[in-house]
Design a protein around this motif. Structure first.
Motif, PDB file in Angstrom:
ATOM      1  N   ALA A   1       2.271   5.070  11.394  1.00 28.34           N
ATOM      2  CA  ALA A   1       1.028   5.024  10.413  1.00 28.34           C
ATOM      3  C   ALA A   1      -0.262   4.772  11.143  1.00 28.34           C
ATOM      4  O   ALA A   1      -1.450   5.241  11.035  1.00 28.34           O
TER       5      ALA A   1
ATOM      6  N   ARG B   1      -6.104   8.600  15.092  1.00 35.07           N
ATOM      7  CA  ARG B   1      -6.482   9.952  15.532  1.00 35.07           C
ATOM      8  C   ARG B   1      -7.787  10.362  14.860  1.00 35.07           C
ATOM      9  O   ARG B   1      -8.714  10.865  15.370  1.00 35.07           O
ATOM     10  N   PRO B   2      -7.786  10.415  13.274  1.00 36.86           N
ATOM     11  CA  PRO B   2      -8.765  10.932  12.660  1.00 36.86           C
ATOM     12  C   PRO B   2     -10.095  10.251  12.949  1.00 36.86           C
ATOM     13  O   PRO B   2     -11.284  10.940  12.970  1.00 36.86           O
TER      14      PRO B   2
ATOM     15  N   ARG C   1       0.870  -1.102   0.097  1.00 36.65           N
ATOM     16  CA  ARG C   1      -0.064   0.036   0.069  1.00 36.65           C
ATOM     17  C   ARG C   1       0.892   1.145  -0.065  1.00 36.65           C
ATOM     18  O   ARG C   1       0.729   2.286   0.800  1.00 36.65           O
TER      19      ARG C   1
ATOM     20  N   ALA D   1       7.853   3.220  10.736  1.00 33.14           N
ATOM     21  CA  ALA D   1       7.087   3.971   9.974  1.00 33.14           C
ATOM     22  C   ALA D   1       5.486   3.398  10.161  1.00 33.14           C
ATOM     23  O   ALA D   1       4.396   4.303  10.169  1.00 33.14           O
TER      24      ALA D   1
ATOM     25  N   GLY E   1       0.539   5.762  -2.522  1.00 33.99           N
ATOM     26  CA  GLY E   1       0.312   6.910  -2.151  1.00 33.99           C
ATOM     27  C   GLY E   1       1.380   7.635  -1.740  1.00 33.99           C
ATOM     28  O   GLY E   1       1.585   9.055  -1.505  1.00 33.99           O
ATOM     29  N   ASN E   2       2.516   6.967  -1.389  1.00 34.38           N
ATOM     30  CA  ASN E   2       3.553   7.437  -0.856  1.00 34.38           C
ATOM     31  C   ASN E   2       4.428   8.743  -1.749  1.00 34.38           C
ATOM     32  O   ASN E   2       4.397   8.412  -2.933  1.00 34.38           O
ATOM     33  N   ARG E   3       5.055   9.350  -1.142  1.00 32.81           N
ATOM     34  CA  ARG E   3       5.758  10.390  -2.094  1.00 32.81           C
ATOM     35  C   ARG E   3       6.998   9.785  -2.804  1.00 32.81           C
ATOM     36  O   ARG E   3       7.268  10.277  -4.116  1.00 32.81           O
TER      37      ARG E   3
ATOM     38  N   ALA F   1      -1.476   7.381  13.385  1.00 32.34           N
ATOM     39  CA  ALA F   1      -1.894   8.322  12.706  1.00 32.34           C
ATOM     40  C   ALA F   1      -3.312   7.958  12.401  1.00 32.34           C
ATOM     41  O   ALA F   1      -4.135   8.971  12.262  1.00 32.34           O
TER      42      ALA F   1
END
Lengths: 397, 158
Positions: free
Chosen positions: A382, A388-389, A141, A378, A144-146, A385
């Motif tokens: 993730a 939280r939302p 997945r 990481a 979407g990463n930079r 993170a």
């Protein structure tokens, strides 16, 4: 018609074993390629369970496997993607080539290979496996990463470079002189350019020729055209693989999508035959003395790929963790290293086959493992993170 | 809304945008038709995967969101033109027109109202032709005067 019982039973058992191995590999999120290679080693002469009757079929299938692998590689291309990659990542491609091809070439000289063998080994250590890596990034997945566009751009440019590299190698391997090789390569590059122009011009006629609603018709037309083009380019000493690749490039848009869909299962079957055949052609006894060299080469070119990814992802503004993710993702070598090794053949380069097989087995496993491990810290962040939302959403509700 | 398009060579396209609530979203459409929806939170380099849709699921989501848009557009239209209304009329199971083509209702001729869409389960048949067969449970989106809409409802009930 005479039916060979031995062929049917042996082939059936081999395919069943491949299915089991493939399922096991996928379960842990790994590519089955190294397992197919090991299966080939086990089935070949000197292995634990030789299959003389099926071996003939597998070797024939391998030829078609290479052609279909290169056709689908060509299908993946779009002019737009290539031009975007060229604009942003041409320096990355340069870094990639210098850092990864040079160790291969030097190792070739150290092992006493001739110039052609060394050049082949340079290609083997240079080209990452776009198939395994694209799938890995999807599975992990990371789309979407930079850093992901940088990784994919490097892969695309490597694949384009392959189009020039394969004809060069094919001519040298067939015993041609330097000027013939350079001519062959220029021809290859010229045909790539022509194919790009043709893919714009010929889109209509090619689509009319190939695109039908009938899946069976579509399969037959695509396959026959591919084999004929591959055969003719082989006759011209430019390698069947190159011809198939160029045909893939010329097919774009909807025809390419439909071709991918109908040819996909066939490609998987014959590619498996190709990986098996590589294993079959290597005597396990020859593999063992090559292991130290393969491991050392894998260690060095693993690090140089990390450096490549570090540089490429940095150009897109990714942070240190992202640059490491990009680097470790690029470590994986696979189908094209094997294609290059098979192109050069065994005449005078006896050690190249076993070395490449061992090298690919090591890096096709180590690459995915490394890039998973590098992302561990990481991954924890993730998850935090993501929590939280959800809490914030609950508060709003 | 500013949508950034990032090409993923050999894989697909990624669209990124920031919602008015301040969330940075990414939508990856793969060549296979699969769709990955991701969010960017603390680390701008790492996308947090939200959900993954197959081609069919993505189509369904698009239809659901699209249906909302269609209804909204009609609502805007009816606000702008006085006297014009939009209604959503279900086709009852006992309707004489359930299983019959739209044309047989002769709704427009009789009421002046137009059936502009049929909402069936989770997808929308926009601009249905007179041959379009209605099924029980379909919801018709009707535009017309308020009397006209009521007339279509009476016809459907039989």
């Amino acid at each position: 018609m005479h039916t060979s019982v031995a062929l049917l039973v042996e082939l059936g058992v081999v395919l069943a074993a491949l299915s089991f191995l493939g399922a096991a590999a996928r379960r842990f999120g790994f590519s089955p390629i190294p397992l197919y290679l090991l299966a080939g080693l086990a089935l070949g002469p000197g292995g634990v369970a030789p299959v003389p009757a099926a071996g003939e079929f597998i070797r024939t299938g391998a030829t078609i496997g290479v052609v279909l692998l290169l056709l689908t590689l060509g299908l993946e291309f779009s002019v737009e993607e290539l031009s975007v990659s060229l604009r942003r990542h041409l320096p990355s491609a340069g870094v990639d080539m210098v850092l990864n091809a040079v160790p291969g070439a030097l190792t070739g000289r150290l092992l006493g290979l001739d110039w052609t063998g060394s050049l082949a080994l340079a290609g083997i250590t240079w080209i990452s496996s776009s198939g395994i890596i694209a799938r890995l990034l999807t599975d992990l997945r990371r789309l979407g990463n930079r850093e992901t566009p940088a990784v994919l751009s490097v892969l695309v440019l490597e694949d384009v470079a392959t189009a020039g590299f394969l004809p060069l190698l094919a001519v040298l391997a067939s015993g041609g002189a330097w000027w013939q090789a350079v001519l062959g390569m220029s021809l290859g590059v010229a045909v790539v350019v022509l194919a790009f122009i043709a893919s714009r011009r010929l889109r209509g006629p090619l689509a009319r020729l190939l695109d039908t609603a009938d899946t069976e018709q579509m399969l037959l037309r695509v396959l026959s055209l591919t084999l004929i083009v591959a055969g003719v380019t082989e006759l011209l000493e430019a390698s069947a693989a190159v011809g198939a690749f160029l045909l893939g490039l010329a097919l774009t848009g909807q025809v390419a999508d439909r071709t991918r869909a109908v040819i996909g299962p066939l490609r998987d079957l014959f590619a498996a035959a190709f990986f098996l055949a590589v294993g079959l052609s290597v005597h396990p006894a020859d593999l063992v003395p090559m292991l130290p060299a393969a491991l050392a080469l894998a260690a060095v070119t693993g690090c140089t790929k990390i450096a490549t990814g570090w540089y490429a992802a940095g150009r897109d503004g990714a942070g240190p963790q992202g640059r490491l993710r990009a680097g470790t993702a690029l470590i994986t070598r696979g189908e094209f290293s094997l294609v290059i090794a098979s192109l050069i053949g065994t005449a005078g380069h006896g050690s190249l086959g076993p070395l490449t097989a061992a090298y690919v087995i090591v890096l096709a496993v180590a690459g995915p493992v490394a890039t998973r491990l590098i992302d561990r810290p990481a991954a924890g962040a993730a998850t935090a993170a993501r929590a939280r939302p959800e809490q914030a959403g609950g508060g709003r509700g | 809304m500013d949508v950034t398009e990032v090409l993923l060579p050999g894989v697909g396209v990624r669209y990124e945008f920031t919602t008015s609530a301040g969330d940075r979203l990414g939508i990856v459409t793969a060549r296979s038709g699969d769709v990955d929806v991701v969010a960017y939170t603390a680390d701008p380099d790492v996308a947090v995967p939200l959900f993954r849709l197959t081609r069919d699921e993505a189509d369904t989501v698009a239809d659901i969101l699209g249906a909302l848009r269609i209804a909204e557009r009609f609502a805007d239209l009816t606000r702008e033109i006085p006297g014009l209304g939009a209604g959503q009329i279900p086709v009852p199971a006992g309707s004489p027109f359930a299983g019959r083509p739209l044309g047989e209702t002769r709704a427009r001729t009789r009421t002046g109202a137009s059936i502009v869409a049929i909402v069936r389960n989770d997808h929308v048949i926009a601009s249905p032709g007179p041959g379009q067969v209605m099924r029980p449970g379909d919801v018709l989106v009707v535009i017309g005067t308020h009397d006209g809409i009521a007339g279509v409802e009476r016809i459907l009930r039989g």
